[in-house]
Design a protein around this motif. Sequence first.
Motif, PDB file in Angstrom:
ATOM      1  N   LEU A 189      50.642  30.529  36.533  1.00 27.69           N
ATOM      2  CA  LEU A 189      49.402  29.764  36.587  1.00 27.69           C
ATOM      3  C   LEU A 189      48.280  30.376  35.760  1.00 27.69           C
ATOM      4  O   LEU A 189      47.334  29.682  35.387  1.00 27.69           O
ATOM      5  N   LEU A 190      48.364  31.655  35.462  1.00 27.51           N
ATOM      6  CA  LEU A 190      47.303  32.316  34.712  1.00 27.51           C
ATOM      7  C   LEU A 190      47.435  32.077  33.212  1.00 27.51           C
ATOM      8  O   LEU A 190      48.533  32.062  32.659  1.00 27.51           O
ATOM      9  N   LYS A 191      46.282  31.920  32.582  1.00 26.40           N
ATOM     10  CA  LYS A 191      46.248  31.838  31.124  1.00 26.40           C
ATOM     11  C   LYS A 191      46.529  33.224  30.543  1.00 26.40           C
ATOM     12  O   LYS A 191      46.349  34.240  31.234  1.00 26.40           O
ATOM     13  N   PRO A 192      46.958  33.314  29.295  1.00 26.32           N
ATOM     14  CA  PRO A 192      47.121  34.631  28.667  1.00 26.32           C
ATOM     15  C   PRO A 192      45.818  35.425  28.746  1.00 26.32           C
ATOM     16  O   PRO A 192      44.752  34.916  28.422  1.00 26.32           O
ATOM     17  N   GLY A 193      45.909  36.645  29.231  1.00 22.60           N
ATOM     18  CA  GLY A 193      44.724  37.465  29.429  1.00 22.60           C
ATOM     19  C   GLY A 193      44.041  37.246  30.756  1.00 22.60           C
ATOM     20  O   GLY A 193      43.053  37.921  31.073  1.00 22.60           O
ATOM     21  N   GLY A 194      44.559  36.295  31.553  1.00 21.81           N
ATOM     22  CA  GLY A 194      43.961  36.015  32.859  1.00 21.81           C
ATOM     23  C   GLY A 194      44.149  37.160  33.836  1.00 21.81           C
ATOM     24  O   GLY A 194      45.012  38.031  33.655  1.00 21.81           O
ATOM     25  N   LEU A 195      43.337  37.159  34.892  1.00 21.44           N
ATOM     26  CA  LEU A 195      43.323  38.260  35.851  1.00 21.44           C
ATOM     27  C   LEU A 195      43.757  37.804  37.247  1.00 21.44           C
ATOM     28  O   LEU A 195      43.463  36.681  37.667  1.00 21.44           O
ATOM     29  N   ALA A 196      44.448  38.701  37.939  1.00 20.44           N
ATOM     30  CA  ALA A 196      44.777  38.517  39.347  1.00 20.44           C
ATOM     31  C   ALA A 196      44.170  39.676  40.121  1.00 20.44           C
ATOM     32  O   ALA A 196      44.334  40.841  39.746  1.00 20.44           O
TER      33      ALA A 196
END
Length: 262
Positions: A189-196
Motif C-alpha cells: 500500500l505504500l508509495k516508493p519512499g513511503g513510511l510505516a
Amino acid sequence: MQKISTKFPPLDPRHHTKLDSCPLCGGKKIQPWKEKDGYHVVQCADCSFIFVEEHPSEEFLIDFYAPSYQPKGEEFVPAGDTFRKLKYKCFASWISSKFPGDKEIRALEIGCGQGDFLSAVKQNPRFKATGYDYSNACVKYAQSCGLDAHLGDFRAAGFADESFDLIVALHVLEHVQDLNATLAEFYRLLKPGGLAFAVCPSVTHFKQAMAGDSWKYLGPPGHLWYLSPKTFPMFFKKAGFGEILHCSHFYHRAHVRILARK
C-alpha cells in the motif's frame, strides 16, 4: 513453568494451529519461555523471536475481541485528556517533518480507535488521513468529530497498490493474526519512499524483566507476537522495507517504536 492466572479464556484446541517453526526466520529450534492459560509462549533459538505457539484462527480472534468492541453503556466516553491531545499533536508534527516541503501526505491508520491521531493530523492541511478500526463505538465517535474513520478490516477496503505515503499502527501489530501478511500489505500500500510507523510492547524492555510472569503485556491469545528492537526490524525487512530509520525501546514505557521506509 508456572501457569499464570489471567482474565483470558482457556485455549480451545479446535480453533488453533500449533506453530512448529519460527514465523520470523523459519527456525525449528523452539524453546519454552512462558505459559499462560494453556498457551505456550516460546522463543526461537536461532533469531530470539518470542511468539505464542498455539496460533488462533482469524474467526477465533474476531469472537475473542467482540466484547471489547461493544460500548459499556449507551454513550461512548472518549479516553484521554489535554496531555493525550498534546502527545498526538507532537507526533503529527514530528512525522510530517519526515516528508519534504509541502507535499500532501496521504496517511492510513490501522486501529484508529477514537481518532486521536486522525484528529491531530486533521489540523495540518498537508494530511489526508483515513483510519480503520473494529470498534463500532470508537468509529462512530471519530466520525462524529468529522474524521474519516471506517469500521472493519483495512484489507477489505480494496486500496490500490502504492495508495499511501504513511501507515501508522499504534499497539496493533502484536494482535494481528498474521504479522508477515500484515506487513506485506503495508509494503504493497505504500508509495516508493513511503513510511510505516508502529508501536508495540517490547519484550526485552527492563520493565518486562522486572515484572517477570506478571508482566501486563503477557496475554495470549490477545498478544500473539512479542517484539523487540532486534526482531521488529527483521520483520519489516522480511516484508521488503529497505531502510529502518528508527527502532528503540529506550523509553519509560515498555514499548518498542519503529519507523521504516519502503
